[in-house]
Design a protein around this motif. Structure first.
Motif, short mmCIF file in Angstrom:
data_model
loop_
_atom_site.label_atom_id
_atom_site.label_comp_id
_atom_site.label_asym_id
_atom_site.label_seq_id
_atom_site.Cartn_x
_atom_site.Cartn_y
_atom_site.Cartn_z
N SER A 94 14.82 79.33 63.22
CA SER A 94 13.76 80.29 63.53
C SER A 94 12.51 79.62 64.08
O SER A 94 11.63 80.29 64.64
N GLY A 95 12.40 78.31 63.91
CA GLY A 95 11.27 77.58 64.46
C GLY A 95 10.23 77.14 63.45
O GLY A 95 9.06 76.93 63.81
N LYS A 96 10.62 76.95 62.19
CA LYS A 96 9.65 76.51 61.17
C LYS A 96 9.02 75.17 61.52
O LYS A 96 7.81 75.00 61.42
N THR A 97 9.86 74.21 61.89
CA THR A 97 9.33 72.87 62.16
C THR A 97 8.43 72.87 63.39
O THR A 97 7.37 72.23 63.40
N THR A 98 8.82 73.59 64.42
CA THR A 98 7.97 73.69 65.62
C THR A 98 6.65 74.35 65.27
O THR A 98 5.59 73.96 65.78
N LEU A 99 6.70 75.36 64.40
CA LEU A 99 5.46 76.00 63.96
C LEU A 99 4.55 75.01 63.24
O LEU A 99 3.33 74.98 63.46
N LEU A 100 5.13 74.18 62.38
CA LEU A 100 4.34 73.15 61.70
C LEU A 100 3.77 72.15 62.70
O LEU A 100 2.61 71.73 62.56
N GLU A 101 4.55 71.77 63.67
CA GLU A 101 4.06 70.83 64.69
C GLU A 101 2.87 71.40 65.44
O GLU A 101 1.98 70.65 65.87
N LYS A 102 2.83 72.70 65.60
CA LYS A 102 1.72 73.35 66.29
C LYS A 102 0.53 73.55 65.36
O LYS A 102 -0.63 73.40 65.75
N THR A 103 0.82 73.89 64.11
CA THR A 103 -0.23 74.24 63.16
C THR A 103 -0.98 73.02 62.64
O THR A 103 -2.22 73.04 62.52
N ILE A 104 -0.27 71.95 62.31
CA ILE A 104 -0.87 70.80 61.63
C ILE A 104 -2.02 70.18 62.43
O ILE A 104 -3.10 69.94 61.85
N PRO A 105 -1.88 69.91 63.73
CA PRO A 105 -3.03 69.33 64.45
C PRO A 105 -4.24 70.26 64.47
O PRO A 105 -5.39 69.79 64.50
N MET A 106 -4.01 71.57 64.44
CA MET A 106 -5.12 72.52 64.50
C MET A 106 -5.81 72.65 63.15
O MET A 106 -6.98 73.01 63.07
N ILE A 107 -5.09 72.38 62.07
CA ILE A 107 -5.66 72.43 60.72
C ILE A 107 -6.28 71.08 60.35
O ILE A 107 -7.27 71.01 59.62
N GLY A 108 -5.67 70.01 60.85
CA GLY A 108 -6.03 68.66 60.42
C GLY A 108 -7.46 68.27 60.64
O GLY A 108 -7.98 67.36 59.98
N SER A 109 -8.16 68.91 61.57
CA SER A 109 -9.57 68.58 61.80
C SER A 109 -10.45 69.09 60.67
O SER A 109 -11.59 68.63 60.51
N ASP A 110 -9.95 70.06 59.89
CA ASP A 110 -10.73 70.64 58.80
C ASP A 110 -10.20 70.28 57.41
O ASP A 110 -10.97 70.20 56.45
N PHE A 111 -8.89 70.10 57.30
CA PHE A 111 -8.27 69.81 56.00
C PHE A 111 -7.18 68.76 56.17
O PHE A 111 -6.42 68.81 57.14
N PRO A 112 -7.06 67.83 55.21
CA PRO A 112 -5.89 66.94 55.22
C PRO A 112 -4.62 67.77 55.02
O PRO A 112 -4.64 68.80 54.34
N VAL A 113 -3.52 67.31 55.60
CA VAL A 113 -2.25 68.04 55.51
C VAL A 113 -1.15 67.09 55.06
O VAL A 113 -1.08 65.94 55.51
#
Length: 270
Positions: A94-113
């Motif tokens: 369904s694309g869970k890993t691709t979603l994480l690949e997209k989400t993590i860099p966008m979150i990482g500037s504000d929160f550690p992941v």
């Protein structure tokens, strides 16, 4: 054999680190509750197979009760350290890993992941996440079809997860069994794709009833597949009208901004 879902866990789960083939931990030690391999790993011998349904129901209740107790321990640990844990669930592909690949860099500037990856075999998804430069641990469940609270407990002990951070748990691809097992997460996020059929919420109602968020992925393919996004959302809301709903394409990035903005707001409220 697990009496809750019928999957076999004879070999036990294994923790692995990307890039270090010599590092692994086998998860089949007994804990102090006497339940062996955590909440999931109850085995039925031949005599158990002949017992009536009541016996199986009792064993299932015992399995889930033990798992839920461990999940509450995990939740207390996460709350104490302000770790916002998400449990990502879906069918395979369904694309869970691709979603994480997209989400993590966008979150990482504000929160550690940090990420815990769940698969029956291979390190492929963990290697993809490792390339993003965030802490990741792979849980290979062998023939098991879901992660359980003890697997997460053991994985977290092996990781250096920062306070006030996001922990993403990518569960084994399966829309049935993972819905039953609380991991101690703050939210369950179910991901479906437009290639799967808009009746998924009706076919797998327990998963959608237990979820807090539903993400419809691969909307870039809508012109090419017979999928009714409006009907899918209606089906999901009929099962669980509290669902937060997002439509996006993890591959192209369309709609991801809205999902990430919502996630950041949820973390700031926690």
């Amino acid at each position: 054999m697990c009496d809750t879902c019928g999957c076999s866990s004879e070999g036990g789960a294994v923790l692995c680190k990307p890039g270090d083939a010599s590092w692994h931990v086998h998860l089949h030690g007994h804990d102090d509750s006497g339940h062996g391999h955590g909440g999931h790993h109850h085995h039925a011998d031949e005599s158990h197979a002949h017992h009536a349904g009541g016996r199986k129901v009792a064993m299932e209740q015992d399995v889930l009760l033990h798992n839920n107790l461990l999940a509450e321990r995990n939740r207390g640990y996460f709350d104490a350290r302000n770790i916002f844990a998400l449990n990502f669930l879906s069918s395979p592909g369904s694309g869970k890993t691709t979603l994480l690949e997209k989400t993590i860099p966008m979150i990482g500037s504000d929160f550690p992941v940090s990420v815990i990856e769940g698969d029956q075999q291979t390190m492929r998804d963990a290697e993809r996440i490792d390339a993003l430069g965030v802490p990741v641990l792979q849980v290979n469940t062998g023939t098991g079809c879901h992660l359980d609270a003890q697997m997460i407990q053991r994985a977290v002990k092996e990781m250096d997860i920062a306070d006030r951070s996001l922990l993403c748990i990518e569960n084994v691809g399966n829309l049935v069994c993972p819905a039953l097992f609380d991991l101690g997460e703050a939210l369950k996020v179910v991901v479906i794709s437009v290639t799967e059929g808009d009746d998924k919420p009706l076919k797998y109602p327990t998963m959608f009833h237990e979820a807090d968020v539903c993400i419809l992925n691969k909307i870039d393919l809508l012109p090419y597949v017979p999928f009714d996004a409006v009907q899918c959302r209606e089906n999901a809301m009929n099962v669980n009208h509290h669902l937060a709903w997002f439509e996006l394409s993890a591959s192209t990035g369309e709609g991801v901004d809205a999902w990430v903005a919502w996630l950041k707001a949820a973390m700031n409220r926690s």
